[in-house]
Write a protein that holds these residues in place. Structure first.
Motif, mmCIF file in Angstrom:
data_model
loop_
_atom_site.group_PDB
_atom_site.id
_atom_site.type_symbol
_atom_site.label_atom_id
_atom_site.label_comp_id
_atom_site.label_asym_id
_atom_site.label_seq_id
_atom_site.Cartn_x
_atom_site.Cartn_y
_atom_site.Cartn_z
ATOM 1 N N MET A 87 -62.104 -52.737 4.150
ATOM 2 C CA MET A 87 -60.939 -53.223 3.276
ATOM 3 C C MET A 87 -59.741 -52.602 3.560
ATOM 4 O O MET A 87 -59.487 -51.471 3.659
ATOM 5 N N THR A 88 -58.738 -53.429 3.749
ATOM 6 C CA THR A 88 -57.203 -53.138 4.036
ATOM 7 C C THR A 88 -56.755 -52.322 2.693
ATOM 8 O O THR A 88 -56.740 -53.052 1.791
ATOM 9 N N PRO A 89 -56.202 -51.236 2.818
ATOM 10 C CA PRO A 89 -55.790 -50.308 1.651
ATOM 11 C C PRO A 89 -54.437 -51.137 1.093
ATOM 12 O O PRO A 89 -53.766 -51.632 1.875
ATOM 13 N N LEU A 90 -54.153 -50.773 -0.195
ATOM 14 C CA LEU A 90 -52.887 -51.363 -0.928
ATOM 15 C C LEU A 90 -52.155 -50.092 -1.130
ATOM 16 O O LEU A 90 -52.591 -49.237 -1.255
ATOM 17 N N TYR A 91 -50.825 -50.311 -1.041
ATOM 18 C CA TYR A 91 -49.875 -49.606 -1.106
ATOM 19 C C TYR A 91 -48.598 -49.809 -2.261
ATOM 20 O O TYR A 91 -48.549 -50.930 -2.611
ATOM 21 N N VAL A 92 -48.126 -48.947 -2.817
ATOM 22 C CA VAL A 92 -46.909 -48.959 -3.659
ATOM 23 C C VAL A 92 -45.868 -48.077 -3.368
ATOM 24 O O VAL A 92 -46.093 -47.114 -2.437
ATOM 25 N N PHE A 93 -44.602 -48.179 -3.877
ATOM 26 C CA PHE A 93 -43.685 -47.545 -3.299
ATOM 27 C C PHE A 93 -42.754 -46.624 -4.597
ATOM 28 O O PHE A 93 -42.851 -47.042 -5.442
ATOM 29 N N ILE A 94 -42.772 -45.069 -4.234
ATOM 30 C CA ILE A 94 -42.420 -44.398 -5.140
ATOM 31 C C ILE A 94 -40.599 -44.436 -5.511
ATOM 32 O O ILE A 94 -40.018 -44.532 -4.372
ATOM 33 N N ASP A 95 -40.191 -44.353 -6.650
ATOM 34 C CA ASP A 95 -38.801 -44.169 -7.032
ATOM 35 C C ASP A 95 -38.700 -42.908 -6.886
ATOM 36 O O ASP A 95 -38.864 -42.157 -7.800
ATOM 37 N N ALA A 96 -37.823 -42.215 -5.719
ATOM 38 C CA ALA A 96 -37.885 -40.745 -5.796
ATOM 39 C C ALA A 96 -37.145 -39.915 -7.050
ATOM 40 O O ALA A 96 -37.473 -39.002 -7.643
ATOM 41 N N TYR A 97 -35.920 -40.649 -7.376
ATOM 42 C CA TYR A 97 -35.263 -40.147 -8.514
ATOM 43 C C TYR A 97 -36.079 -40.049 -9.766
ATOM 44 O O TYR A 97 -36.288 -39.147 -10.511
ATOM 45 N N ASP A 105 -43.215 -46.062 -14.638
ATOM 46 C CA ASP A 105 -42.202 -45.261 -14.782
ATOM 47 C C ASP A 105 -41.715 -44.133 -13.580
ATOM 48 O O ASP A 105 -40.632 -43.784 -13.782
ATOM 49 N N PHE A 106 -42.638 -44.345 -12.628
ATOM 50 C CA PHE A 106 -42.111 -43.468 -11.346
ATOM 51 C C PHE A 106 -42.158 -44.286 -10.227
ATOM 52 O O PHE A 106 -41.990 -43.969 -9.027
ATOM 53 N N LEU A 107 -42.459 -45.557 -10.300
ATOM 54 C CA LEU A 107 -42.549 -46.756 -8.925
ATOM 55 C C LEU A 107 -41.657 -47.692 -9.135
ATOM 56 O O LEU A 107 -40.959 -47.668 -10.105
ATOM 57 N N ARG A 108 -41.296 -48.065 -7.815
ATOM 58 C CA ARG A 108 -40.479 -49.279 -7.622
ATOM 59 C C ARG A 108 -40.938 -50.331 -8.189
ATOM 60 O O ARG A 108 -42.277 -50.529 -8.123
ATOM 61 N N GLU A 109 -40.231 -51.307 -8.695
ATOM 62 C CA GLU A 109 -40.668 -52.624 -8.964
ATOM 63 C C GLU A 109 -41.459 -53.715 -7.964
ATOM 64 O O GLU A 109 -40.893 -53.445 -6.752
ATOM 65 N N GLY A 110 -42.486 -54.156 -8.175
ATOM 66 C CA GLY A 110 -43.169 -55.055 -7.247
ATOM 67 C C GLY A 110 -44.389 -54.782 -6.886
ATOM 68 O O GLY A 110 -44.969 -53.853 -7.492
#
Length: 425
Positions: free
Chosen positions: A1-11, A67-72
């Motif tokens: 199964m292909t893994p799913l990823y999300v993006f951290i908002d560093a600030y 609260d700590f990830l980018r939108e999407g």
């Protein structure tokens, strides 16, 4: 199964951790990852994480992922994209750099189709291409890649990537002699670092700005900036030892230009030891060349020649594409000292070939060829050869001659004058 990823908002991620009074080391321990990994999430060097890791972080911080990830929504990343990430990682670049296999690294970078990559990853590849092009002194290629990368970073509001682009651009402009443009980019990068709290980028910024000050003969300011860059790097959880070795080398070079050979020797020896400790082969060679030059000016020709022999022995294992033109110029003056004019002539032709894209460096090599012609034919004094060669017209345009004069005024050639006169050349 292909893994799913999300993006951290560093600030937002950094703010969340500070509000919970949680250190990078504590979070790394809870997640069973290296502290360096968490540090890269915090400073924006790595922005993509698996959704499972995001769930763990949310549970530890006791807050929502939003609260700590980018939108999407989460995205699926193919195996090919994972390969790109591995190739762009600091560790991978360090391995190729230490092994002096950057020509192979370039081929690997070119093997990926940019159109098949997500925007952010495409920008990362373009930035890396710019960095490598700068290493090989291909200023036009570096500028093209950096332009494309910066456009993408701005579009997706990746401030860490923008700072990396600006820092690299500063080096390109410095190489081309565009000092005002370089300083503008340095100031722009500093503003981004300040606004978005990208403190880990500060040592690199100070290092490149110090090199700009060296070109402007502002040596005292350059020394202070390099020392501050060294201190800030040592405070980081994951110290970049190769960058530290380079900073020691550049600090030694500034002291050499100031004719403070004792301090130059101290920092050059530190660069050599650090390069040996972290397996940085190119840094070890550069340190030998630099030590040879410092002892040369201290008139300790025995030590100078020993370091030169060590550097030359090591250079046999280095690709010609990765030779340092400044080190080659050190060899040129040694050939003059030994009156080996054939080797000096080959040295000049090699520098002219390697530096086609940098007008000032190539012009300086052509100037050396004129000096060599005059010295080898009549063994006239270096001073008169220098003055007549500088005034003589050769097969380059006036801009190239002006570039050569500017480089010479910045200490690349004039400080050899007294030593060569003592050699009775």
């Amino acid at each position: 199964m292909t893994p799913l990823y999300v993006f951290i908002d560093a600030y937002r991620f950094r703010t969340a951790m500070e509000s919970r009074n949680l250190s990078a080391q504590s979070l790394a321990l809870a997640l069973a990852v290296a502290p360096k990994t968490v540090q890269r999430w915090l400073n924006g060097r790595v922005r993509r994480i698996r959704i499972e890791s995001a769930d763990q972080i949310a549970a530890i911080l006791k807050m929502e992922k939003k609260d700590f990830l980018r939108e999407g929504p989460p995205i699926s990343i193919s195996c090919r994209n994972e390969s790109v990430d591995i190739l762009l990682s600091d560790r991978c670049v360090q391995v190729f750099s230490v092994a002096d296999k950057m020509d192979l690294y370039v081929k690997l970078l070119r093997s990926f189709s940019l159109n098949m990559l997500p925007s952010e990853q495409r920008a990362d590849v373009l930035l890396q291409k710019g960095v490598v092009a700068l290493r090989f002194m291909r200023s036009r290629s570096a500028t093209t890649s950096l332009n494309e990368a910066q456009s993408i970073y701005r579009a997706i509001k990746n401030y860490s990537g923008q700072v990396d682009c600006l820092n690299t651009w500063t080096q390109v402009d410095n190489l081309l002699g565009h000092f005002e443009e370089a300083m503008k980019k340095s100031v722009e990068a500093e503003n981004l670092i300040s606004v978005f709290d990208l403190a880990d980028k500060k040592p690199e910024l100070l290092h490149h700005r110090a090199l700009l000050f060296v070109q402007g003969n502002r040596f005292s300011e350059a020394v202070e900036l390099l020392k501050e860059a060294l201190k800030l790097e040592f405070r980081k959880e994951a110290v970049d030892w190769i960058s530290q070795a380079r900073r020691y080398k550049d600090l030694a070079e500034v002291f050499r230009l100031l004719k403070d050979y004792g301090s130059a020797l101290k920092y050059s020896l530190r660069s050599q030891k650090l390069s040996e400790r972290c397996g940085y082969f190119r840094g070890k060679i550069n340190a030998h060349f630099q030590l040879s030059l410092i002892y040369f000016f201290k008139k300790n020709y025995t030590e100078s020649f020993q370091h030169l022999r060590s550097a030359q022995a090591a250079e046999k294992y280095v690709s010609e594409k990765d030779l340092d033109v400044f080190n080659l110029r050190v060899l040129f003056f040694w050939h003059l000292k030994m009156k080996d004019f054939g080797a000096a002539r080959e040295n000049v032709f090699k520098r002219i070939t390697f530096s086609r894209s940098v007008r000032a460096v190539q012009a300086l090599a052509k100037l050396d060829y004129l000096l060599l012609s005059k010295i080898s034919k009549g063994l006239v004094p270096y001073r008169s050869s220098f003055e007549s060669a500088l005034l003589q017209t050769w097969d380059v345009d006036s801009r190239q001659r002006q570039a050569a004069e500017k480089v010479l005024q910045m200490g690349w050639g004039l400080d050899f004058e007294d030593v060569l006169e003592e050699m009775d050349l």
